[in-house]
Motif scaffolding. Structure first.
Motif, short mmCIF file in Angstrom:
data_model
loop_
_atom_site.label_atom_id
_atom_site.label_comp_id
_atom_site.label_asym_id
_atom_site.label_seq_id
_atom_site.Cartn_x
_atom_site.Cartn_y
_atom_site.Cartn_z
N VAL A 32 44.87 -15.56 1.82
CA VAL A 32 45.76 -14.85 0.90
C VAL A 32 44.94 -13.80 0.14
CG1 VAL A 32 47.37 -15.07 -1.02
CG2 VAL A 32 47.29 -16.85 0.75
N LYS A 34 46.46 -11.17 -1.62
CA LYS A 34 47.37 -10.43 -2.51
C LYS A 34 46.62 -10.01 -3.78
CE LYS A 34 49.06 -14.78 -4.44
NZ LYS A 34 50.12 -15.80 -4.36
N TYR A 38 42.80 -10.83 -5.15
CA TYR A 38 42.48 -11.48 -6.43
C TYR A 38 41.40 -10.67 -7.17
CZ TYR A 38 44.98 -15.73 -4.75
OH TYR A 38 45.91 -16.62 -4.28
N LEU A 78 54.27 -11.87 1.85
CA LEU A 78 54.64 -13.15 1.23
C LEU A 78 56.01 -13.14 0.56
CD1 LEU A 78 51.28 -14.25 -0.41
CD2 LEU A 78 52.55 -15.49 1.34
N LYS A 122 61.37 -19.31 4.46
CA LYS A 122 60.90 -20.03 3.28
C LYS A 122 61.96 -20.96 2.72
CE LYS A 122 58.08 -19.45 -0.74
NZ LYS A 122 57.23 -18.52 -1.47
N ARG A 129 61.82 -20.62 -7.16
CA ARG A 129 61.41 -19.24 -7.33
C ARG A 129 61.99 -18.43 -6.17
NH1 ARG A 129 55.00 -17.91 -7.72
NH2 ARG A 129 55.16 -18.36 -5.50
N MET A 156 58.20 -22.58 6.42
CA MET A 156 57.26 -22.43 5.30
C MET A 156 57.86 -22.93 3.99
SD MET A 156 56.25 -18.77 3.77
CE MET A 156 55.11 -18.56 2.42
N HIS A 158 56.31 -23.61 -0.40
CA HIS A 158 55.20 -23.43 -1.35
C HIS A 158 55.38 -24.46 -2.45
CE1 HIS A 158 51.94 -21.30 -3.26
NE2 HIS A 158 52.66 -20.90 -4.29
N ASN A 190 48.65 -24.33 -0.06
CA ASN A 190 47.79 -23.41 -0.82
C ASN A 190 46.44 -24.11 -1.07
OD1 ASN A 190 48.42 -25.33 -2.71
ND2 ASN A 190 49.39 -23.94 -4.17
N SER A 191 45.58 -23.50 -1.88
CA SER A 191 44.23 -24.08 -2.07
C SER A 191 44.28 -25.51 -2.58
CB SER A 191 43.43 -23.24 -3.06
OG SER A 191 43.23 -21.94 -2.58
N ARG A 206 47.26 -21.75 3.76
CA ARG A 206 47.27 -20.46 3.05
C ARG A 206 46.36 -20.49 1.83
NH1 ARG A 206 52.87 -21.61 3.25
NH2 ARG A 206 52.83 -21.74 0.96
N PRO A 207 45.05 -20.51 2.04
CA PRO A 207 44.15 -20.55 0.88
C PRO A 207 44.09 -19.19 0.18
CG PRO A 207 42.88 -20.28 2.88
CD PRO A 207 44.32 -20.48 3.31
N GLY A 208 44.09 -19.24 -1.14
CA GLY A 208 43.86 -18.04 -1.94
C GLY A 208 42.62 -18.28 -2.79
N ILE A 209 42.84 -18.81 -3.97
CA ILE A 209 41.79 -18.87 -4.99
C ILE A 209 40.49 -19.51 -4.48
CG2 ILE A 209 42.54 -21.11 -5.99
CD1 ILE A 209 41.50 -18.06 -8.08
N TYR A 339 42.23 -17.45 -11.88
CA TYR A 339 43.10 -16.51 -11.17
C TYR A 339 43.34 -15.25 -12.02
CZ TYR A 339 45.19 -20.48 -8.40
OH TYR A 339 45.43 -21.55 -7.60
C1 PLP Z 1 49.40 -17.02 -3.85
C2 PLP Z 1 49.96 -17.86 -2.78
C3 PLP Z 1 49.13 -18.75 -2.06
C4 PLP Z 1 47.69 -18.99 -2.42
O1 PLP Z 1 47.63 -19.79 -3.57
P1 PLP Z 1 46.21 -20.30 -4.16
O2 PLP Z 1 46.59 -21.23 -5.24
O3 PLP Z 1 45.52 -19.09 -4.68
O4 PLP Z 1 45.49 -20.93 -3.03
C5 PLP Z 1 49.69 -19.44 -1.01
N1 PLP Z 1 51.01 -19.30 -0.70
C6 PLP Z 1 51.82 -18.48 -1.38
C7 PLP Z 1 53.26 -18.38 -0.99
C8 PLP Z 1 51.34 -17.74 -2.44
O5 PLP Z 1 52.16 -16.94 -3.13
#
Ligand code: PLP
Length: 355
Positions: A32, A34, A38, A78, A122, A129, A156, A158, A190-191, A206-209, A339
């Motif tokens: 991720v 976006k 980050y 996303l 989704k 949300r 999918m 979240h 997610n993370s 879907r890792p972000g942070i 974040y």
């Molecule tokens: C931002 C986001 C992520 C990543 O989340 P982290 O907490 O940063 O890992 C994954 N999926 C979706 C839909 C997001 O909006």
């Protein structure tokens, strides 16, 4: 030039990507990126994360930037598309779309696309949300299956509470019940879910942070998860003052010395993205030694206690956050999360990528 700089470590990106792989060895990784990755710079981060199987962003412009920079992985929007006009453009660049609402679905059904699009359908599993309710989900899925503009569907959701004690059980159960019997690929984690809930890993994660080396969980620091901070926000001492007992420093005289106090003035302020809410005592490193901020952060400068650091001088290096002071610690002191600080790094801060 002001001495402030953000340094982005590509080896830390690779390290963190490997941590994701260790946790979810069977899953493909949708990195991720976006919010300008980050705050780390979109294409810069994508180069560091080039081993990922896909990238997730919000805007079509970001997706196109990645394609034009040569990235051939899956790229997912996303929040899907915001207007009908974007649809043929997304199709021509081979961009995957989240479908979370009826208008987005209608857009796809009514379009005449030259290339069909892969979509991520989704489900709203309790975040409330984006997404279709469990009751709407299967009928929408059938419409996507029947839509000639759709080449395939990933299922999918979240999680709203993957980083909290509440966990994911309720949402996961709801998702599994709703999608039971479908053979499509799944994307859930997610993370926080990657690190805490192996049962959510599925086909994609879907890792972000965590890729940026910060913690998704407020009470556990990134080092506990073996993550390495990618961004180091560094600057220098540009002036030194000595306060006598009873004298104060900065706007509002937020800090008053109780004894002779040596104060370093650092070239970094809230206009660089450092939180104005950081109180007296926020950790900060000078010459590689942890000390603390004092006084109120101003637009371009902040203050650091050098009383026990006689060796510190004008020009001494300062780390606002990075390897020595985790961004999570600065965030915690300031009443927010890593974040927000990473994303808020100001465009005026020069950024440099290092191996
Ligand atoms: C931002 C986001 C992520 C990543 O989340 P982290 O907490 O940063 O890992 C994954 N999926 C979706 C839909 C997001 O909006």
């Amino acid at each position: 030039m002001r001495p402030i700089q953000a340094t982005i470590s590509h080896s830390a990106f690779q390290h963190n990507l490997n941590v994701v792989k260790q946790h979810a060895p069977q899953s493909k990784i949708m990195a991720v990126v976006k919010a300008n990755a980050y705050g780390h710079g979109l294409t810069n981060a994508a180069h560091g994360l080039n081993d990922a199987d896909g990238f997730a962003v919000l805007g079509l412009d970001e997706a196109i930037d990645l394609r034009e920079a040569g990235f051939t992985q899956n790229i997912l929007l996303l929040e899907g598309l915001f207007s009908r006009q974007e649809l043929p453009i997304a199709a021509s660049f081979g961009i995957d779309l989240v479908v979370h609402s009826e208008p987005q679905l209608l857009m796809l059904e009514k379009a005449q696309l030259k290339q069909p699009i892969h979509v991520h359908l989704k489900m709203n599993s309790g975040m409330n949300r984006l997404g279709f309710t469990p009751a709407q989900y299967l009928p929408v899925f059938s419409r996507l299956q029947a839509c000639r503009n759709v080449s395939g569907t990933t299922l999918m959701t979240h999680f709203a509470t993957a980083d909290e004690t509440l966990g994911v059980t309720q949402a996961l159960t709801l998702f599994q019940k709703t999608t039971q019997g479908l053979q499509q690929p799944l994307s859930l984690a997610n993370s926080a879910s990657i690190l805490r809930y192996p049962q959510t890993h599925a086909d994609w994660v879907r890792p972000g942070i965590m890729l940026y080396g910060a913690s998704p969980v407020t009470d556990t620091d990134a080092a506990t998860f073996n993550l390495k901070s990618v961004m180091t926000l560094g600057s220098e001492i540009i002036s030194i003052q000595t306060l006598s007992a009873g004298e104060s420093v900065g706007y509002g005289h937020l800090f008053t010395a109780s004894k002779t106090t040596r104060v370093g003035i650092v070239a970094c302020g809230y206009a660089d993205g450092y939180p104005r809410h950081a109180p007296n005592g926020t950790p900060i490193a000078v010459n590689g030694v942890i000390t603390q901020t004092i006084g109120r952060v101003s637009m371009d400068m902040l203050y650091v206690d050098l009383t026990d650091m006689p060796q510190a001088q004008i020009g001494s290096p300062v780390e606002l956050w990075g390897q020595q002071v985790s961004v999570d610690k600065v965030a915690e002191a300031s009443g927010t999360v890593g974040y927000e600080l990473l994303c808020a790094l100001a465009p005026r801060v020069p950024m440099q990528a290092v191996a």
